[in-house]
Design a protein around this motif. Structure first.
Motif, PDB file in Angstrom:
ATOM      1  N   THR A 107       3.538  11.076 -24.422  1.00  0.00           N
ATOM      2  CA  THR A 107       4.887  11.087 -24.994  1.00  0.00           C
ATOM      3  C   THR A 107       5.786  12.030 -24.202  1.00  0.00           C
ATOM      4  O   THR A 107       6.935  11.692 -23.894  1.00  0.00           O
ATOM      5  N   ARG A 108       5.278  13.207 -23.864  1.00  0.00           N
ATOM      6  CA  ARG A 108       6.075  14.165 -23.092  1.00  0.00           C
ATOM      7  C   ARG A 108       6.425  13.615 -21.710  1.00  0.00           C
ATOM      8  O   ARG A 108       7.560  13.723 -21.255  1.00  0.00           O
ATOM      9  N   ILE A 109       5.458  13.001 -21.052  1.00  0.00           N
ATOM     10  CA  ILE A 109       5.709  12.437 -19.720  1.00  0.00           C
ATOM     11  C   ILE A 109       6.784  11.356 -19.792  1.00  0.00           C
ATOM     12  O   ILE A 109       7.707  11.328 -18.970  1.00  0.00           O
ATOM     13  N   ILE A 110       6.688  10.479 -20.760  1.00  0.00           N
ATOM     14  CA  ILE A 110       7.649   9.375 -20.874  1.00  0.00           C
ATOM     15  C   ILE A 110       9.032   9.887 -21.270  1.00  0.00           C
ATOM     16  O   ILE A 110      10.047   9.433 -20.737  1.00  0.00           O
ATOM     17  N   ARG A 111       9.113  10.830 -22.184  1.00  0.00           N
ATOM     18  CA  ARG A 111      10.415  11.354 -22.606  1.00  0.00           C
ATOM     19  C   ARG A 111      11.134  12.093 -21.485  1.00  0.00           C
ATOM     20  O   ARG A 111      12.354  12.057 -21.398  1.00  0.00           O
ATOM     21  N   GLU A 112      10.387  12.786 -20.624  1.00  0.00           N
ATOM     22  CA  GLU A 112      10.995  13.625 -19.593  1.00  0.00           C
ATOM     23  C   GLU A 112      11.313  12.873 -18.304  1.00  0.00           C
ATOM     24  O   GLU A 112      11.983  13.414 -17.433  1.00  0.00           O
ATOM     25  N   ASN A 113      10.848  11.646 -18.141  1.00  0.00           N
ATOM     26  CA  ASN A 113      11.028  10.918 -16.879  1.00  0.00           C
ATOM     27  C   ASN A 113      11.533   9.504 -17.129  1.00  0.00           C
ATOM     28  O   ASN A 113      11.097   8.843 -18.072  1.00  0.00           O
ATOM     29  N   GLN A 114      12.424   9.034 -16.262  1.00  0.00           N
ATOM     30  CA  GLN A 114      12.907   7.656 -16.334  1.00  0.00           C
ATOM     31  C   GLN A 114      11.889   6.682 -15.744  1.00  0.00           C
ATOM     32  O   GLN A 114      11.743   5.572 -16.220  1.00  0.00           O
ATOM     33  N   THR A 115      11.214   7.130 -14.694  1.00  0.00           N
ATOM     34  CA  THR A 115      10.224   6.303 -14.015  1.00  0.00           C
ATOM     35  C   THR A 115       8.947   7.119 -13.823  1.00  0.00           C
ATOM     36  O   THR A 115       9.011   8.257 -13.367  1.00  0.00           O
ATOM     37  N   VAL A 116       7.827   6.533 -14.166  1.00  0.00           N
ATOM     38  CA  VAL A 116       6.523   7.168 -13.979  1.00  0.00           C
ATOM     39  C   VAL A 116       5.745   6.283 -13.008  1.00  0.00           C
ATOM     40  O   VAL A 116       5.621   5.078 -13.214  1.00  0.00           O
ATOM     41  N   VAL A 117       5.247   6.906 -11.945  1.00  0.00           N
ATOM     42  CA  VAL A 117       4.488   6.170 -10.936  1.00  0.00           C
ATOM     43  C   VAL A 117       3.040   6.632 -11.008  1.00  0.00           C
ATOM     44  O   VAL A 117       2.757   7.825 -10.955  1.00  0.00           O
TER      45      VAL A 117
ATOM     46  N   ASP B 247      -7.095   5.209 -21.134  1.00  0.00           N
ATOM     47  CA  ASP B 247      -6.305   5.367 -22.351  1.00  0.00           C
ATOM     48  C   ASP B 247      -4.931   5.956 -22.046  1.00  0.00           C
ATOM     49  O   ASP B 247      -3.926   5.532 -22.628  1.00  0.00           O
ATOM     50  N   LEU B 248      -4.877   6.910 -21.126  1.00  0.00           N
ATOM     51  CA  LEU B 248      -3.598   7.515 -20.766  1.00  0.00           C
ATOM     52  C   LEU B 248      -2.671   6.474 -20.153  1.00  0.00           C
ATOM     53  O   LEU B 248      -1.490   6.410 -20.501  1.00  0.00           O
ATOM     54  N   ARG B 249      -3.196   5.639 -19.285  1.00  0.00           N
ATOM     55  CA  ARG B 249      -2.358   4.596 -18.686  1.00  0.00           C
ATOM     56  C   ARG B 249      -1.828   3.640 -19.744  1.00  0.00           C
ATOM     57  O   ARG B 249      -0.656   3.283 -19.747  1.00  0.00           O
ATOM     58  N   THR B 250      -2.689   3.227 -20.657  1.00  0.00           N
ATOM     59  CA  THR B 250      -2.274   2.320 -21.721  1.00  0.00           C
ATOM     60  C   THR B 250      -1.165   2.946 -22.562  1.00  0.00           C
ATOM     61  O   THR B 250      -0.162   2.297 -22.874  1.00  0.00           O
ATOM     62  N   MET B 251      -1.341   4.221 -22.917  1.00  0.00           N
ATOM     63  CA  MET B 251      -0.324   4.914 -23.717  1.00  0.00           C
ATOM     64  C   MET B 251       0.989   5.041 -22.957  1.00  0.00           C
ATOM     65  O   MET B 251       2.068   4.862 -23.535  1.00  0.00           O
ATOM     66  N   LEU B 252       0.916   5.364 -21.675  1.00  0.00           N
ATOM     67  CA  LEU B 252       2.137   5.465 -20.878  1.00  0.00           C
ATOM     68  C   LEU B 252       2.885   4.135 -20.852  1.00  0.00           C
ATOM     69  O   LEU B 252       4.115   4.098 -20.978  1.00  0.00           O
TER      70      LEU B 252
ATOM     71  N   GLY C 178       7.750   1.244 -22.899  1.00  0.00           N
ATOM     72  CA  GLY C 178       8.478   0.152 -23.541  1.00  0.00           C
ATOM     73  C   GLY C 178       9.308   0.622 -24.721  1.00  0.00           C
ATOM     74  O   GLY C 178      10.435   0.163 -24.924  1.00  0.00           O
ATOM     75  N   TRP C 179       8.779   1.530 -25.495  1.00  0.00           N
ATOM     76  CA  TRP C 179       9.503   2.077 -26.640  1.00  0.00           C
ATOM     77  C   TRP C 179      10.769   2.820 -26.222  1.00  0.00           C
ATOM     78  O   TRP C 179      11.804   2.702 -26.847  1.00  0.00           O
ATOM     79  N   TYR C 180      10.650   3.619 -25.158  1.00  0.00           N
ATOM     80  CA  TYR C 180      11.742   4.491 -24.742  1.00  0.00           C
ATOM     81  C   TYR C 180      12.615   3.893 -23.635  1.00  0.00           C
ATOM     82  O   TYR C 180      13.535   4.549 -23.155  1.00  0.00           O
ATOM     83  N   GLY C 181      12.324   2.674 -23.210  1.00  0.00           N
ATOM     84  CA  GLY C 181      13.115   2.037 -22.165  1.00  0.00           C
ATOM     85  C   GLY C 181      12.911   2.648 -20.790  1.00  0.00           C
ATOM     86  O   GLY C 181      13.840   2.725 -19.987  1.00  0.00           O
ATOM     87  N   ARG C 182      11.715   3.092 -20.497  1.00  0.00           N
ATOM     88  CA  ARG C 182      11.383   3.699 -19.214  1.00  0.00           C
ATOM     89  C   ARG C 182      10.564   2.721 -18.377  1.00  0.00           C
ATOM     90  O   ARG C 182      10.116   1.689 -18.862  1.00  0.00           O
ATOM     91  N   ASP C 183      10.349   3.071 -17.128  1.00  0.00           N
ATOM     92  CA  ASP C 183       9.562   2.232 -16.222  1.00  0.00           C
ATOM     93  C   ASP C 183       8.258   2.925 -15.860  1.00  0.00           C
ATOM     94  O   ASP C 183       8.245   4.122 -15.578  1.00  0.00           O
TER      95      ASP C 183
END
Length: 125
Positions: A6-16, A42-47, A52-57
């Protein structure tokens, strides 16, 4: 893993991330327990679903992309780089830590996918 993803997705627009074959890596008996405990899959699945929830890539770079063997400064490709070599020097004069160099290359490749809309594959020889 939930808090971290959740922290990774909230803080970044794109995660590679690098598309790793976790199932194949776990076959290595010396690494299997540590990798399974870390929950890489599991981490990849959660990311992916939280993106999708937060509109990130979330971009997954091909597992065969030579991220460790490519110089992040000049783009030169090293022929052989065994796993026991943790630091190496390029002909351009740059000295690389294997993991930091791979991280820079994976990020650049993922951002290229976002910009160009193309898959990332290893360069043909």
């Amino acid at each position: 893993l939930h808090k971290l993803s959740t922290r990774i997705i909230r803080e970044n627009q794109t995660v590679v991330i690098e598309d790793l074959a976790v199932q194949n890596i776990v076959r290595n008996h010396s690494l299997a327990r540590a990798i399974s405990d870390a929950g890489w899959r599991d981490l990849r699945t959660m990311l992916e679903y939280k993106a999708g929830w937060y509109g990130r890539d979330v971009v997954a770079v091909d597992r065969w992309y030579p991220s460790s063997k490519t110089c992040s400064s000049c783009g030169a490709l090293v022929e052989k780089l065994p796993l026991n070599i943790r630091e190496w020097a390029c002909a351009c004069g740059a000295v690389h830590d294997r993991d930091v160099n791979a991280t820079r290359n994976v990020l650049a490749a993922g951002l290229a996918v976002i910009a160009c809309g193309d898959g990332v594959r290893p360069p043909r020889s």
